[in-house]
Design a protein around this motif. Structure first.
Motif, PDB file in Angstrom:
ATOM      1  N   UNK A  14       0.845  -1.203   0.000  1.00 52.14           N
ATOM      2  CA  UNK A  14       0.000   0.000   0.000  1.00 52.14           C
ATOM      3  C   UNK A  14       0.875   1.246   0.000  1.00 52.14           C
ATOM      4  N   UNK A  15       0.504   2.221  -0.856  1.00 54.71           N
ATOM      5  CA  UNK A  15       1.252   3.476  -0.974  1.00 54.71           C
ATOM      6  C   UNK A  15       0.562   4.598  -0.197  1.00 54.71           C
ATOM      7  N   UNK A  16       1.267   5.717  -0.050  1.00 57.34           N
ATOM      8  CA  UNK A  16       0.736   6.844   0.727  1.00 57.34           C
ATOM      9  C   UNK A  16      -0.518   7.444   0.106  1.00 57.34           C
ATOM     10  N   UNK A  17      -0.664   7.320  -1.220  1.00 57.21           N
ATOM     11  CA  UNK A  17      -1.841   7.883  -1.880  1.00 57.21           C
ATOM     12  C   UNK A  17      -3.013   6.899  -1.937  1.00 57.21           C
ATOM     13  N   UNK A  18      -2.927   5.833  -1.163  1.00 58.77           N
ATOM     14  CA  UNK A  18      -3.965   4.796  -1.060  1.00 58.77           C
ATOM     15  C   UNK A  18      -4.097   3.966  -2.338  1.00 58.77           C
ATOM     16  N   UNK A  19      -3.072   3.971  -3.162  1.00 62.45           N
ATOM     17  CA  UNK A  19      -2.982   2.999  -4.246  1.00 62.45           C
ATOM     18  C   UNK A  19      -2.075   1.864  -3.771  1.00 62.45           C
ATOM     19  N   UNK A  20      -1.882   0.850  -4.626  1.00 55.54           N
ATOM     20  CA  UNK A  20      -0.937  -0.214  -4.307  1.00 55.54           C
ATOM     21  C   UNK A  20       0.060  -0.343  -5.452  1.00 55.54           C
ATOM     22  N   UNK A  40       0.238 -19.687  -6.795  1.00 55.69           N
ATOM     23  CA  UNK A  40      -0.106 -19.812  -8.203  1.00 55.69           C
ATOM     24  C   UNK A  40      -1.200 -18.827  -8.567  1.00 55.69           C
ATOM     25  N   UNK A  41      -2.134 -18.608  -7.645  1.00 55.96           N
ATOM     26  CA  UNK A  41      -3.249 -17.684  -7.887  1.00 55.96           C
ATOM     27  C   UNK A  41      -3.653 -17.043  -6.567  1.00 55.96           C
ATOM     28  N   UNK A  42      -4.098 -15.806  -6.644  1.00 58.09           N
ATOM     29  CA  UNK A  42      -4.633 -15.094  -5.485  1.00 58.09           C
ATOM     30  C   UNK A  42      -5.960 -14.477  -5.884  1.00 58.09           C
ATOM     31  N   UNK A  43      -6.864 -14.324  -4.925  1.00 62.47           N
ATOM     32  CA  UNK A  43      -8.210 -13.835  -5.225  1.00 62.47           C
ATOM     33  C   UNK A  43      -8.477 -12.522  -4.499  1.00 62.47           C
ATOM     34  N   UNK A  44      -9.304 -11.711  -5.126  1.00 62.94           N
ATOM     35  CA  UNK A  44      -9.632 -10.398  -4.590  1.00 62.94           C
ATOM     36  C   UNK A  44     -10.949 -10.444  -3.837  1.00 62.94           C
ATOM     37  N   UNK A  45     -11.026  -9.656  -2.755  1.00 59.90           N
ATOM     38  CA  UNK A  45     -12.233  -9.538  -1.949  1.00 59.90           C
ATOM     39  C   UNK A  45     -12.583  -8.072  -1.748  1.00 59.90           C
ATOM     40  N   UNK A  46     -13.865  -7.752  -1.530  1.00 60.29           N
ATOM     41  CA  UNK A  46     -14.238  -6.351  -1.296  1.00 60.29           C
ATOM     42  C   UNK A  46     -13.496  -5.718  -0.125  1.00 60.29           C
ATOM     43  N   UNK A  47     -13.148  -6.530   0.874  1.00 63.95           N
ATOM     44  CA  UNK A  47     -12.449  -5.976   2.031  1.00 63.95           C
ATOM     45  C   UNK A  47     -11.075  -5.428   1.665  1.00 63.95           C
ATOM     46  N   UNK A  48     -10.520  -5.844   0.506  1.00 58.37           N
ATOM     47  CA  UNK A  48      -9.210  -5.338   0.090  1.00 58.37           C
ATOM     48  C   UNK A  48      -9.243  -3.824  -0.097  1.00 58.37           C
ATOM     49  N   UNK A  55      -9.075   3.218   6.038  1.00 55.91           N
ATOM     50  CA  UNK A  55      -7.964   3.426   6.961  1.00 55.91           C
ATOM     51  C   UNK A  55      -7.611   2.272   7.867  1.00 55.91           C
ATOM     52  N   UNK A  56      -8.145   1.067   7.610  1.00 64.86           N
ATOM     53  CA  UNK A  56      -7.747  -0.070   8.447  1.00 64.86           C
ATOM     54  C   UNK A  56      -6.312  -0.514   8.171  1.00 64.86           C
ATOM     55  N   UNK A  57      -5.854  -0.293   6.934  1.00 66.88           N
ATOM     56  CA  UNK A  57      -4.492  -0.642   6.550  1.00 66.88           C
ATOM     57  C   UNK A  57      -3.790   0.608   6.029  1.00 66.88           C
ATOM     58  N   UNK A  58      -2.609   0.877   6.550  1.00 60.31           N
ATOM     59  CA  UNK A  58      -1.892   2.103   6.221  1.00 60.31           C
ATOM     60  C   UNK A  58      -0.804   1.832   5.181  1.00 60.31           C
ATOM     61  N   UNK A  59      -0.199   2.909   4.714  1.00 62.47           N
ATOM     62  CA  UNK A  59       0.898   2.812   3.758  1.00 62.47           C
ATOM     63  C   UNK A  59       2.027   1.966   4.330  1.00 62.47           C
ATOM     64  N   UNK A  60       2.637   1.179   3.463  1.00 64.83           N
ATOM     65  CA  UNK A  60       3.719   0.303   3.882  1.00 64.83           C
ATOM     66  C   UNK A  60       3.282  -1.101   4.265  1.00 64.83           C
ATOM     67  N   UNK A  61       1.960  -1.313   4.345  1.00 66.85           N
ATOM     68  CA  UNK A  61       1.437  -2.639   4.695  1.00 66.85           C
ATOM     69  C   UNK A  61       1.172  -3.448   3.429  1.00 66.85           C
ATOM     70  N   UNK A 329      -3.310  -5.691  -9.708  1.00 68.63           N
ATOM     71  CA  UNK A 329      -4.188  -5.581  -8.542  1.00 68.63           C
ATOM     72  C   UNK A 329      -4.805  -4.192  -8.415  1.00 68.63           C
ATOM     73  N   UNK A 330      -4.018  -3.135  -8.651  1.00 68.49           N
ATOM     74  CA  UNK A 330      -4.561  -1.786  -8.506  1.00 68.49           C
ATOM     75  C   UNK A 330      -5.760  -1.569  -9.422  1.00 68.49           C
ATOM     76  N   UNK A 331      -5.643  -1.965 -10.684  1.00 66.85           N
ATOM     77  CA  UNK A 331      -6.764  -1.815 -11.620  1.00 66.85           C
ATOM     78  C   UNK A 331      -7.950  -2.665 -11.179  1.00 66.85           C
ATOM     79  N   UNK A 332      -7.676  -3.841 -10.614  1.00 70.09           N
ATOM     80  CA  UNK A 332      -8.760  -4.698 -10.136  1.00 70.09           C
ATOM     81  C   UNK A 332      -9.495  -4.107  -8.950  1.00 70.09           C
ATOM     82  N   UNK A 333      -8.759  -3.456  -8.050  1.00 76.85           N
ATOM     83  CA  UNK A 333      -9.395  -2.794  -6.912  1.00 76.85           C
ATOM     84  C   UNK A 333     -10.317  -1.678  -7.386  1.00 76.85           C
TER      85      UNK A 333
END
Length: 355
Positions: A14-20, A40-48, A55-61, A329-333
């Motif tokens: 996660x970046x400071x501008x809330x992108x990844x 091999x594969x990872x899945x996306x969830x709305x909680x991401x 603000x649950x996850x900050x930059x650098x996480x 991932x960023x475009x998917x979010x």
């Protein structure tokens, strides 16, 4: 530990501008009771995207919960798995001390329990769609109806509001496997999907008489339990009206909401899959204590799920592979945040990540 493992890996941060963005991080080795999975594969969830936005996850996480791949290294005291086993599971970014303890990595560091053994008839992409959504469905259904225990005799009915969502699809299947009559709401374009998963009746939640339709098909002047897989946009208030007047009146939510203004005759339960991973956690101001019985429920479920998947009794979500691997991932979010996902799970093939 394999000598073929690299010293570093790529991971989404996660970046400071809330992108990844992709960054190179050290490759952490598993400690006692842990395994290292080459994803091999990872899945996306709305909680991401929500965890970043609110603000649950900050930059650098790190980020990401669901993953599937092969075990690349074993920690001490791990005896029930071997290197090369195909597994899937979920991790909790809110509890991660290291970036590698997230899913959006080339290698994920995870607990050896619970892990889902992936049967040969399930692809890595499909397997990645299962853990978090299935655990969320299981936890809520267990709280309101003691599922996975079998349904009592007498045609008990469960309403799944939002049946085509990732969680809703598993709620339908688990209630059906337990012997309940399942009624589910979804857009008409997804009615065939939810019926194929075990919904006896599919109803369009847009219909002005949706409540009357649900009560009419329940066969008991209302449903016995409600699992609200949406929990926003007025769904809770509507779904609660379908409960039998003389029933237990229990409703499971997937968001930690203040229910003080809802119908006081209904008991509301927050479905929190963290409990099945053996963690205590504070989420949106709600403290959820580690519960050994719920942790064992999760371990047992994964053992059963592997068999049900192999037999075809349990089906993964339909998946949509997003381009670019972890770099996508960023475009998917942004795509998910815009409300463009329906009836499918977004997944990323890690091998497609540019190096």
């Amino acid at each position: 530990m394999s000598s073929a493992l690299p010293p570093t890996q790529c991971a989404v941060v996660i970046q400071k501008d809330k992108t990844v963005a992709l960054q190179t991080i050290p490759l952490d080795m598993p400690g006692p009771g842990q395994v290292l999975i080459k994803n091999a594969a990872v899945a996306q969830n709305p909680t991401d995207w929500k965890a970043i936005e609110f603000g649950q996850l900050a930059a650098g996480r790190g980020l990401g919960l669901d993953f599937a791949g092969r075990i690349a290294a074993l920690g001490e005291d791990v005896t029930n798995w071997k290197i090369g086993d195909r597994v899937a599971s979920s991790v909790l970014p809110l509890k991660a001390d290291k970036i590698s303890q997230n899913a959006y990595c080339e290698y994920t560091l995870a607990a050896a329990k619970p892990l889902l053994r992936i049967p040969d008839n399930i692809t890595d992409e499909e397997a990645a769609s299962i853990p978090l959504a299935a655990f969320t469905a299981l936890h809520g259904l267990n709280l309101i109806a003691d599922i996975p225990k079998r349904a009592p005799l007498g045609g008990r009915a469960v309403l799944v509001w939002g049946g085509s969502s990732s969680v809703g699809q598993f709620a339908i299947q688990l209630a059906h496997i337990a012997g309940y009559k399942v009624i589910a709401t979804a857009s008409p374009k997804n009615h065939a999907l939810i019926k194929s998963l075990g919904a006896e009746v599919a109803i369009d939640y847009h219909d002005v008489d949706v409540i009357e339709q649900i009560i009419a098909v329940s066969g008991r002047d209302g449903v016995d339990y409600v699992f609200d897989a949406i929990s926003e946009g007025g769904s809770i208030e509507l779904a609660a009206k379908t409960l039998r007047k003389d029933g237990p009146r229990r409703l499971a939510l997937v968001l930690p909401l203040d229910v003080s203004n809802f119908d006081p005759s209904v008991d509301y339960y927050f479905s929190a899959p963290a409990a099945l991973f053996g963690h205590d956690i504070v989420f949106a101001g709600i403290y959820l204590a580690r519960n050994k019985a719920e942790f064992e429920l999760g371990v047992d479920f994964f053992e059963n799920a592997a068999r049900w998947l192999e037999e075809g009794r349990l089906k993964p979500n339909p998946v949509t592979v997003r381009p670019g691997g972890l770099s996508g991932v960023q475009a998917g979010l942004e795509f998910m945040k815009a409300g463009k996902v329906s009836g499918t799970k977004l997944v990323y093939r890690v091998a497609e990540t540019p190096t």
